[in-house]
Design an enzyme around this catalytic site. Sequence first.
Site, short mmCIF file in Angstrom:
data_model
loop_
_atom_site.label_atom_id
_atom_site.label_comp_id
_atom_site.label_asym_id
_atom_site.label_seq_id
_atom_site.Cartn_x
_atom_site.Cartn_y
_atom_site.Cartn_z
N HIS A 180 40.83 42.53 56.20
CA HIS A 180 41.39 41.33 55.65
C HIS A 180 42.65 41.49 54.88
O HIS A 180 43.26 42.64 54.65
CB HIS A 180 40.29 40.97 54.25
CG HIS A 180 40.21 41.88 53.30
ND1 HIS A 180 41.39 41.86 52.13
CD2 HIS A 180 39.30 42.86 53.25
CE1 HIS A 180 40.77 42.82 51.32
NE2 HIS A 180 39.70 43.30 51.74
N ASP A 202 44.36 39.80 52.57
CA ASP A 202 44.65 39.44 51.31
C ASP A 202 44.22 40.69 50.31
O ASP A 202 43.83 41.64 50.77
CB ASP A 202 43.94 38.17 50.58
CG ASP A 202 42.39 38.70 50.50
OD1 ASP A 202 41.73 39.04 51.72
OD2 ASP A 202 41.71 38.12 49.56
N ASP A 214 43.51 48.35 50.24
CA ASP A 214 42.36 47.48 50.37
C ASP A 214 42.86 46.00 50.75
O ASP A 214 43.24 45.23 49.80
CB ASP A 214 41.51 47.30 49.04
CG ASP A 214 40.42 46.28 49.17
OD1 ASP A 214 40.08 45.97 50.15
OD2 ASP A 214 39.74 46.19 48.26
N GLU A 270 39.50 37.39 51.55
CA GLU A 270 38.20 37.99 51.44
C GLU A 270 37.95 38.58 49.97
O GLU A 270 36.76 38.30 49.27
CB GLU A 270 38.21 39.36 52.15
CG GLU A 270 37.13 40.15 52.27
CD GLU A 270 36.72 41.25 51.11
OE1 GLU A 270 35.49 41.63 50.95
OE2 GLU A 270 37.44 41.58 50.31
N GLU A 271 38.90 38.76 49.07
CA GLU A 271 38.71 39.16 47.82
C GLU A 271 38.10 37.93 47.00
O GLU A 271 37.82 38.48 45.61
CB GLU A 271 40.07 39.63 47.17
CG GLU A 271 40.64 40.86 47.84
CD GLU A 271 39.72 42.19 47.57
OE1 GLU A 271 38.55 42.02 46.62
OE2 GLU A 271 40.01 43.11 48.13
N ASP A 299 36.76 48.07 55.82
CA ASP A 299 36.92 47.81 54.51
C ASP A 299 36.34 48.34 53.34
O ASP A 299 35.93 47.90 52.28
CB ASP A 299 36.68 46.06 54.41
CG ASP A 299 36.97 45.62 53.11
OD1 ASP A 299 38.22 46.10 52.62
OD2 ASP A 299 36.59 44.51 52.61
N HIS A 345 41.62 48.05 43.76
CA HIS A 345 41.70 46.84 42.71
C HIS A 345 42.33 47.24 41.45
O HIS A 345 42.31 46.46 40.53
CB HIS A 345 40.24 46.35 42.28
CG HIS A 345 39.60 45.61 43.74
ND1 HIS A 345 38.43 44.76 43.72
CD2 HIS A 345 39.75 45.87 44.95
CE1 HIS A 345 38.52 44.56 44.75
NE2 HIS A 345 39.16 44.80 45.55
#
Length: 407
Positions: free
Chosen positions: A78, A80, A140, A173-174, A196, A378
Site C-alpha cells: 500500500h 498510503d 509501512d 490501507e491505513e 505489509d 506508525h
Amino acid sequence: MEAYERLLNYVTILTPSDENSQTIPSSGCQFDLARVLEKEMKELGLTDVYLDDKCYLYGKLPATEGYESCPSIGFIAHMDTVSDFCDHQIRPILTGNYSGEALDLGNSGLVLDPNVFPHLSSLKGRTLITLDGTTILGADDKAGIAEILTMAEHLINEEIPHGPISVAFTPDEEIGSGAEYFDIDRFGAQFAYTLDGDTEGEIQFENFHACKADFEITGFNVHPGSSKDTMINACLVAMEINAALPSMETPRNTEDYEGFYHLIDMNGDVSHATLHYIVRDHDKGLFEAKKQTLRLIEKNMNEKWGEGCVSLTITDQYQNMAEIIKDCPHLIENAKKACENAGVTPLVLPIRGGTDGCQLSFRGLPCPNLGTGGHAYHGPYEHISVEGMDKCVDVIIELIKIYSAKF
Ligand SMILES: [Zn+2]
C-alpha cells in the site's frame, strides 16, 4: 537499484491517508507517489501498467516463454501511510554498522532503546534506517513497494524464469479501505501476497475478526441542587459501561491470539455521552461472545436506567482470513520454504490487526501477508534495516522460483 534506495526515494513523498475524507483516494497526495511508481514500473519493463482514477496502480510481468502455465501469483503493497507524525518532511538517517545499543533519534530526545525494542540487538552490524524522532518513516508500507519493484528488477535483469506475475499498489490501507475498489480481474492473479508485515520471514494468514461497538448514552439533566433520584448523568453511565467490561481484555494486557475491547474515543457531558470501541478476536466463537457481552451490558443498563438510555451499534469490519487460506495451504508452505531458501527463519505469526489481504481473500483472491523487514510502525520509532529489506527481496524471488518450478 537496491530496495532501500527505492524506499529512501518514496518516503520523501508524503502520503498520509485521511480517515475523515469522503474522497477516493482519501488524500490527493497518494497520486503523487502513484505517478512516480507508474513511471518506474514502465521504465523497468512491466506491462499493462495502469493507474485508475481511484489511485489503484496495477502492472504485470508476463511469464517467461514456456512458463505460461505456472500459477499466476501477485504481490501487493500500500502507498498510503498513517497521518500521525506526518506533517512535515521525512528525513531518514542511515546508521552503518549499527551497534545494537540505544540510538538517539536526531535531536528529538527520543531514543531507540533495546529495552523497549528487544529485537534491536538482532540488527547489530546492519545498516539501520531511522528518523530524527519527529516523523514516521513510512516503511509501512513503502518498504513493501520498494521490495516488490526490486524483485521485478532482479527477475528482469538476471533473466530468472518465472510464471505470470501481477503487481498492485493500493491507496488507503491505513484507514481500512485499501481493498475496497481493488480490481481482482484486472490484477489477474490466482493468489497473492501482501508485503505489509514487520520482520523479514514473517508469514501471516490469521488476522482478527473485527467490529466496532459504539455506545450512545442519553442522560437526564436537571439542576444538580435538586436532582435527587432524577438526574441520569450520561458520563457516569458511560463509566459504568466501561467498568462492566473485563478489565484485562485490553490491547495493553493481551498478545498473540488473545482478543480485546479497545476504547478508542470517549466524549460526553451530563446529557449525552458516547463510547467508541473496537473489538478484536482471532477466534470466531470468542469474538461472538464479546459482542454478546456488549449487548448484555446494553440490556442491563437500560433495565437499570430506563429504556432508551443506552443504545449500542455493532458494525462488523473484517473477518479472519485463515478460513480462506486453510483451503490453499501451499501459500504458507511455499512461503516457509522460500524463507528457508533465502536463509531467513520463517515466522508464522498471527496478525493483531487486519490487512488488505484479508478482505481480498474473502473476495476470492487468497492473500496472506509477508514481512518487509520494518519495525515499530506508525510512530517516530519506526525503523528498518538495509539488510532486512534485501532479505525480503530474496524471499519473494525464492517464492517465485518455487511457483515457477513446481507446476
Ligand atoms: Zn501497512
